[in-house]
Write a protein that holds these residues in place. Structure first.
Motif, short mmCIF file in Angstrom:
data_model
loop_
_atom_site.label_atom_id
_atom_site.label_comp_id
_atom_site.label_asym_id
_atom_site.label_seq_id
_atom_site.Cartn_x
_atom_site.Cartn_y
_atom_site.Cartn_z
N GLY A 1 39.33 60.97 -53.61
CA GLY A 1 40.43 59.84 -53.88
C GLY A 1 41.74 60.13 -53.57
N LYS A 2 42.64 59.07 -53.44
CA LYS A 2 43.99 58.97 -53.25
C LYS A 2 44.74 59.95 -54.47
CE LYS A 2 47.35 57.85 -50.73
NZ LYS A 2 47.30 58.67 -49.88
N THR A 3 44.25 59.78 -55.60
CA THR A 3 44.76 60.39 -56.91
C THR A 3 44.87 61.99 -56.74
OG1 THR A 3 44.19 58.65 -58.12
CG2 THR A 3 45.10 60.30 -59.40
N ASP B 1 30.51 62.99 -56.12
CA ASP B 1 29.61 62.04 -55.46
C ASP B 1 29.72 62.50 -54.05
OD1 ASP B 1 32.43 61.58 -55.51
OD2 ASP B 1 32.14 59.84 -56.94
N GLY C 1 38.94 61.19 -61.35
CA GLY C 1 39.87 60.05 -61.30
C GLY C 1 39.22 58.91 -61.89
N GLY D 1 38.32 54.59 -61.46
CA GLY D 1 38.53 53.39 -60.14
C GLY D 1 38.67 52.29 -60.99
N GLY E 1 33.35 59.39 -61.36
CA GLY E 1 32.50 59.24 -60.34
C GLY E 1 31.98 58.13 -59.64
N TYR F 1 40.28 52.98 -46.27
CA TYR F 1 39.80 54.33 -45.58
C TYR F 1 38.79 54.01 -44.43
CZ TYR F 1 41.61 56.12 -49.65
OH TYR F 1 42.53 56.17 -50.90
C1 F6R Z 1 35.75 60.05 -56.16
C2 F6R Z 1 35.57 59.67 -57.52
C3 F6R Z 1 35.91 58.29 -58.02
C4 F6R Z 1 37.61 58.28 -57.87
C5 F6R Z 1 38.25 56.92 -58.22
C6 F6R Z 1 39.94 56.72 -58.29
O1 F6R Z 1 35.02 61.45 -56.11
O2 F6R Z 1 34.72 60.18 -58.09
O3 F6R Z 1 35.86 58.17 -59.38
O4 F6R Z 1 38.11 59.16 -58.64
O5 F6R Z 1 37.55 56.08 -57.71
O6 F6R Z 1 40.16 56.91 -56.72
P1 F6R Z 1 41.58 56.92 -56.39
O7 F6R Z 1 42.01 58.03 -56.66
O8 F6R Z 1 41.47 56.50 -54.79
O9 F6R Z 1 42.22 55.70 -56.81
#
Ligand code: F6R
Length: 261
Positions: free
Chosen positions: A37-39, A67, A132, A134, A140, A168
């Motif tokens: 993910g971006k973070t 994941d 991270g 969501g 995950g 993406y």
């Molecule tokens: C990715 C994952 C997700 C991301 C979450 C935040 O492997 O497990 O839980 O960490 O969706 O995504 P971003 O950082 O893109 O906001």
């Protein structure tokens, strides 16, 4: 749970990278749980830099990602295997054979999930799990209503997550509908968890996960049950937390954080 508030995204990511580096130096055979993910991009960038400039050594460590999308080949530019190769694995000296992600192309997805759990156990469990969050509160891909004792399995993504990840893929229609994800139960068995959240779009959900009730509607809230979980946020993601001053006081006072202040 502890909450650390940093002034901005770079400082928050740098702190997480320093925790990883510290744990890796203390235990070179560390089993790292990784998120995409971006973070996380900024954290991996910092770790790659530490590898180059401070000789941070990944040669003995092993990684398990949270994941992977169902139906994407590892060389697909949107697969999480590709993301990890690009952002971390190709930038440091981790052995490719020591890096693990679920296989989203497996013929028998249920068997793949069981094998993934068994492999984590075989290597002694995850020492340090990066997370991270969501917009649905998932860790995950444990979307709302995921059982808090769930194990690695296939989950359907919610419309909100599909929307979150659509940029993406060049549109929502192209985002896979399902993913293999470690379960909430799998995640909270890690010996240490670090959740990183940055930006104002995460402020509401961070407040719910940290200060709200433990609920399967916000699976990150299950981290409140974890004996060693640190939530690292920037000011923007911390905006809706009620007890900010208390968290700042803890970070300023606890000897554990002396080297990180
Ligand atoms: C990715 C994952 C997700 C991301 C979450 C935040 O492997 O497990 O839980 O960490 O969706 O995504 P971003 O950082 O893109 O906001």
């Amino acid at each position: 749970m502890e909450v650390i508030i940093q002034p901005n995204n770079d400082a928050a990511a740098a702190l997480v990278a320093r925790i990883v580096a510290h744990d890796l130096r203390s235990k070179p055979q560390l089993v790292l749980g990784l998120a995409t993910g971006k973070t996380m991009e900024c954290v991996y960038h910092q770790l790659a830099q530490m590898h180059r400039t401070e000789r941070l050594d990944f040669s003995q460590c092993r990684s398990f990602n949270l994941d992977e999308y169902v139906g994407l080949r590892p060389d697909d530019a949107n697969s999480y295997r590709h993301y990890m190769d690009q952002h971390l694995f190709n930038q440091v000296n981790i052995k490719p054979s020591n890096t693990h992600l679920p296989d989203g192309m497996a013929q028998d997805l249920d068997a793949e999930c069981r094998n993934y759990e068994a492999l984590i156990q075989k290597f002694g469990g995850v020492d340090l799990q990066l997370l991270g969050i969501g917009r649905t509160g998932h860790i995950g891909f444990n979307e709302p209503l995921s059982a808090l004792r769930s194990r690695t399995r296939v989950k359907a993504l919610t419309p909100t997550t599909i929307q979150q990840n659509a940029p993406y893929f060049g549109g929502e229609a192209k985002v896979p509908r399902r993913a293999i994800t470690m379960g909430v139960g799998t995640i909270i068995e890690a010996r240490r968890c670090i959740l990183l959240a940055t930006g104002e779009s995460k402020a509401d959900i961070v407040a719910q996960a940290v200060e709200g009730p433990i609920t399967s509607m916000v699976t990150a809230s299950a981290l409140q049950l974890h004996p060693r979980c640190t939530v690292v946020v920037d000011e923007a993601a911390a905006a809706k937390l009620r007890e900010k001053e208390y968290y700042r006081w803890i970070f300023a006072s606890e000897p554990e954080w002396e080297d990180y202040r």
